[in-house]
Design an enzyme around this catalytic site. Structure first.
Site, PDB file in Angstrom:
ATOM      1  N   ARG A 189       0.813  -1.278   0.083  1.00 29.91           N
ATOM      2  CA  ARG A 189      -0.233  -0.065   0.085  1.00 29.91           C
ATOM      3  C   ARG A 189       0.808   1.114  -0.033  1.00 29.91           C
ATOM      4  O   ARG A 189       1.769   1.321   0.711  1.00 29.91           O
ATOM      5  CB  ARG A 189      -0.914  -0.212   1.130  1.00 29.91           C
ATOM      6  CG  ARG A 189      -1.882  -1.237   1.161  1.00 29.91           C
ATOM      7  CD  ARG A 189      -3.245  -0.999   2.088  1.00 29.91           C
ATOM      8  NE  ARG A 189      -3.871   0.109   1.555  1.00 29.91           N
ATOM      9  CZ  ARG A 189      -5.119   0.683   2.286  1.00 29.91           C
ATOM     10  NH1 ARG A 189      -5.126   0.161   3.558  1.00 29.91           N
ATOM     11  NH2 ARG A 189      -5.875   1.462   2.086  1.00 29.91           N
TER      12      ARG A 189
ATOM     13  N   GLN B  19     -15.677   1.491   6.097  1.00 32.49           N
ATOM     14  CA  GLN B  19     -14.833   1.285   7.307  1.00 32.49           C
ATOM     15  C   GLN B  19     -15.381   2.034   8.584  1.00 32.49           C
ATOM     16  O   GLN B  19     -15.459   1.491   9.600  1.00 32.49           O
ATOM     17  CB  GLN B  19     -13.256   1.834   7.393  1.00 32.49           C
ATOM     18  CG  GLN B  19     -12.391   1.124   6.437  1.00 32.49           C
ATOM     19  CD  GLN B  19     -12.327   1.531   5.041  1.00 32.49           C
ATOM     20  OE1 GLN B  19     -13.215   2.131   4.326  1.00 32.49           O
ATOM     21  NE2 GLN B  19     -11.290   1.444   4.269  1.00 32.49           N
TER      22      GLN B  19
ATOM     23  N   ASP C 183      -2.865   9.231   7.279  1.00 29.45           N
ATOM     24  CA  ASP C 183      -2.043   8.361   6.527  1.00 29.45           C
ATOM     25  C   ASP C 183      -0.619   8.863   6.366  1.00 29.45           C
ATOM     26  O   ASP C 183       0.334   8.121   6.195  1.00 29.45           O
ATOM     27  CB  ASP C 183      -2.841   7.400   5.391  1.00 29.45           C
ATOM     28  CG  ASP C 183      -3.778   6.934   5.839  1.00 29.45           C
ATOM     29  OD1 ASP C 183      -4.950   7.430   6.148  1.00 29.45           O
ATOM     30  OD2 ASP C 183      -3.701   5.579   5.948  1.00 29.45           O
TER      31      ASP C 183
ATOM     32  N   ASN D 137      -5.826  11.348   4.252  1.00 31.69           N
ATOM     33  CA  ASN D 137      -6.407  10.478   5.310  1.00 31.69           C
ATOM     34  C   ASN D 137      -7.479   9.716   4.132  1.00 31.69           C
ATOM     35  O   ASN D 137      -7.710  10.208   3.075  1.00 31.69           O
ATOM     36  CB  ASN D 137      -7.100  10.778   6.498  1.00 31.69           C
ATOM     37  CG  ASN D 137      -7.728  10.156   7.479  1.00 31.69           C
ATOM     38  OD1 ASN D 137      -6.769   9.268   7.716  1.00 31.69           O
ATOM     39  ND2 ASN D 137      -8.909  10.422   7.739  1.00 31.69           N
TER      40      ASN D 137
HETATM   41  O1  MRU Z   1      -7.792   2.288   3.950  1.00 27.85           O
HETATM   42  P1  MRU Z   1      -7.708   1.998   5.360  1.00 27.85           P
HETATM   43  O2  MRU Z   1      -8.915   1.641   5.954  1.00 27.85           O
HETATM   44  O3  MRU Z   1      -6.395   1.684   5.887  1.00 27.85           O
HETATM   45  O4  MRU Z   1      -7.809   3.772   5.694  1.00 27.85           O
HETATM   46  C1  MRU Z   1      -7.355   4.056   6.915  1.00 27.85           C
HETATM   47  C2  MRU Z   1      -7.466   5.678   7.311  1.00 27.85           C
HETATM   48  O5  MRU Z   1      -7.684   6.284   6.566  1.00 27.85           O
HETATM   49  C3  MRU Z   1      -7.242   5.763   8.754  1.00 27.85           C
HETATM   50  O6  MRU Z   1      -7.881   7.120   9.021  1.00 27.85           O
HETATM   51  C4  MRU Z   1      -5.910   6.419   8.773  1.00 27.85           C
HETATM   52  O7  MRU Z   1      -5.156   5.228   8.494  1.00 27.85           O
HETATM   53  C5  MRU Z   1      -5.381   6.504  10.396  1.00 27.85           C
HETATM   54  S1  MRU Z   1      -5.491   4.888  11.357  1.00 27.85           S
HETATM   55  C6  MRU Z   1      -5.098   5.529  12.796  1.00 27.85           C
END
Ligand code: MRU
Length: 341
Positions: A90, A197, A238, A248
């Site tokens: 990722r 999510q 992120d 994010n």
């Molecule tokens: O695609 P994801 O579910 O990994 O995305 C997660 C997010 O965007 C969260 O807000 C971010 O990783 C912060 S986790 C403390």
């Protein structure tokens, strides 16, 4: 302590398969680094800090067959191959590269030691990354909770909770800490299309922890703000650039714009491992694009015409000017960010 997303066990990583939530709470034990990489890609484990922790353990899985009788050159070749593979799973969350670079650094520092010794050091480093994230979340929670007044209504997006970290979470860690201190806090959780999510993970996690949570669709956020139902917005991150531009989950930027319009403070809760001081601003943040099927087959059935063109960026970048502050393990960082970081 809310649920634990990931743990290291005798030669394996056990994690909650987050793609199965909220219907099933299934624990997967993975003992193969390629399978672990797949788990990160498929979002069986997700959230910036959690994928960093998972990847650190993943390296251990990738070198488990080596011992002191193995060739050092072959060992280091394999170590690098595994690190590169896990890094490629990722692109947006910097925590992944940050944690793998830490693991590589320990291997390099101990290159003259025996292979068994190096493996021991790498395991200790992975465990330390995990443990320090647990403590970091607790500190973020403590500093962030000071921003929450009794009775406040908080909006959050995606999942920045226990399921995204090695501890109580970042944005949700703030909420858990405030509630534990006796404050009455109500949370609105954005559903977070396309992969939900917010509804599948945040709503589940908060409900399990006994927090007052109300689920809304993403497109309802503006109306709630207009009605005065949201007093503060806290989300995770992120990757944060040197000027404070923040990547994010897709949909975060629109919340920040709405927050400015409605004069609602918009905070990012994130560990220092999410800051990328090597990049000047958000234009340098690589934004992951995911499969069209996540949008066209959204709810277990086809939800769009066959052969429709789809654009599916998984993250967006919120310009620093829309952010009121960064809640970190060292305290809340106020503007001007470039200076105060
Ligand atoms: O695609 P994801 O579910 O990994 O995305 C997660 C997010 O965007 C969260 O807000 C971010 O990783 C912060 S986790 C403390």
């Amino acid at each position: 302590m809310p649920v634990q997303a990931i743990r290291w066990e005798e030669n394996g990583v056990t994690l909650i398969d987050q793609t199965q939530l909220p219907e099933r709470l299934i624990y997967l034990t993975i003992d193969d680094y390629e399978r672990l990489g797949l788990a990160i890609r498929r979002l069986e484990i997700r959230g910036a800090p959690a994928i960093g922790i998972a990847a650190a353990y993943g390296v251990l899985l990738g070198i488990k067959s080596f011992d002191n009788t193995s060739s050092k050159i072959v060992f280091f070749d394999q170590l690098e191959r595994v690190i590169q593979y896990l890094k490629s799973t990722r692109p947006t969350a910097i925590n992944l590269a940050w944690s793998l670079d830490r693991i590589r650094g320990v291997a390099q520092k101990n290159q003259d030691a025996s292979i068994e010794k190096i493996k021991e050091k790498l395991l200790n480093e992975a465990l330390a990354i995990h443990e320090s994230d647990r403590l970091t979340c607790a500190h973020i929670g403590k500093y962030g909770a000071e921003l929450l007044k009794d009775g406040m209504r908080v909006l959050t997006h995606c999942n920045a909770g226990a399921l995204a970290t090695g501890g109580i979470g970042t944005a949700l860690g703030v909420i858990y800490t405030a509630v534990a201190a006796g404050k009455k806090i109500a949370v609105y959780a954005d559903e977070t299309r396309p992969l939900l999510q917010g509804s599948r993970i945040t709503a589940w996690e908060l409900q399990e922890a006994g927090i007052d949570v109300t689920l809304i669709c993403d497109n309802m956020a503006a109306y709630l703000m207009q009605q005065g139902k949201v007093e503060i917005i806290i989300v995770g991150a992120d990757r944060i650039a040197r000027n404070g531009d923040t990547a994010n989950k897709i949909g975060t930027y629109s919340l920040a714009v709405l927050a400015e319009k409605h004069q609602i403070p918009f905070y990012i809760a994130a560990p220092l491992s999410t800051f990328d001081f090597s990049i000047a601003d958000g234009t340098e943040i690589p934004v992951e694009e995911r499969a069209a099927a996540e949008i066209t087959n959204g709810f277990g059935k086809r939800t769009a015409p066959v052969d429709i063109k789809v654009y599916n960026p998984a993250f967006d970048v919120t310009p620093f000017g829309l952010i009121k502050g960064f809640i970190t393990e060292k305290g809340v960082i106020q503007p001007p960010f470039a200076e105060n970081f």
